[in-house]
Design a protein around this motif. Structure first.
Motif, PDB file in Angstrom:
ATOM      1  N   UNK A  99       0.769  -1.033  -0.308  1.00  0.00           N
ATOM      2  CA  UNK A  99       0.195   0.527   0.149  1.00  0.00           C
ATOM      3  C   UNK A  99       0.696   1.396  -0.306  1.00  0.00           C
ATOM      4  N   UNK A 100      -0.026   2.783  -0.145  1.00  0.00           N
ATOM      5  CA  UNK A 100       0.388   3.835  -0.470  1.00  0.00           C
ATOM      6  C   UNK A 100       1.736   3.684   1.694  1.00  0.00           C
ATOM      7  N   UNK A 101       2.065   5.053   1.638  1.00  0.00           N
ATOM      8  CA  UNK A 101       2.738   4.666   3.123  1.00  0.00           C
ATOM      9  C   UNK A 101       3.584   6.586   2.740  1.00  0.00           C
ATOM     10  N   UNK A 102       2.848   7.243   4.076  1.00  0.00           N
ATOM     11  CA  UNK A 102       3.222   8.579   4.424  1.00  0.00           C
ATOM     12  C   UNK A 102       4.774   8.551   5.447  1.00  0.00           C
ATOM     13  N   UNK A 103       5.246   9.743   4.831  1.00  0.00           N
ATOM     14  CA  UNK A 103       7.076   9.802   5.090  1.00  0.00           C
ATOM     15  C   UNK A 103       6.918  11.053   5.505  1.00  0.00           C
ATOM     16  N   UNK A 104       7.292  11.507   6.727  1.00  0.00           N
ATOM     17  CA  UNK A 104       7.595  12.843   7.272  1.00  0.00           C
ATOM     18  C   UNK A 104       8.364  12.830   7.685  1.00  0.00           C
ATOM     19  N   UNK A 105       8.871  14.378   7.511  1.00  0.00           N
ATOM     20  CA  UNK A 105      11.189  14.590   7.995  1.00  0.00           C
ATOM     21  C   UNK A 105      10.652  15.815   8.165  1.00  0.00           C
TER      22      UNK A 105
ATOM     23  N   UNK B 271       3.619  17.136  16.452  1.00  0.00           N
ATOM     24  CA  UNK B 271       2.597  16.759  16.276  1.00  0.00           C
ATOM     25  C   UNK B 271       1.665  16.796  15.434  1.00  0.00           C
ATOM     26  N   UNK B 272       1.279  18.611  14.689  1.00  0.00           N
ATOM     27  CA  UNK B 272       0.792  18.876  14.844  1.00  0.00           C
ATOM     28  C   UNK B 272       1.115  18.332  12.409  1.00  0.00           C
ATOM     29  N   UNK B 273       2.132  18.001  12.305  1.00  0.00           N
ATOM     30  CA  UNK B 273       2.248  17.393  11.307  1.00  0.00           C
ATOM     31  C   UNK B 273       1.608  15.775  10.653  1.00  0.00           C
TER      32      UNK B 273
END
Length: 60
Positions: free
Chosen positions: A2-8, A37-39
């Motif tokens: 599945x798709x994914x979220x990448x956070x940086x 937390x907002x992200x």
């Protein structure tokens, strides 16, 4: 897969995320957030609201 979220964290210290398709292509990019937390809340908002989002055709 599945798709994914990448956070940086960007060079300016803002938190950002990309939503990537299963082939690795970026299909959505967030605005900058001042806190992690907002992200994460932004990611949850996309997860919650995107399935019901209408498709609107723009005419430029």
């Amino acid at each position: 897969m599945a798709g994914k979220f990448e956070l940086w964290t960007d060079k300016g210290g803002q938190y950002r995320f990309n939503l990537k398709a299963s082939n690795g292509q970026v299909i959505a990019t967030s605005e900058g957030y001042s806190s992690k937390a907002s992200a994460l809340n932004g990611i949850e908002s996309v997860r919650k609201n995107a399935p019901d989002a209408p498709v609107v055709e723009r005419e430029d």
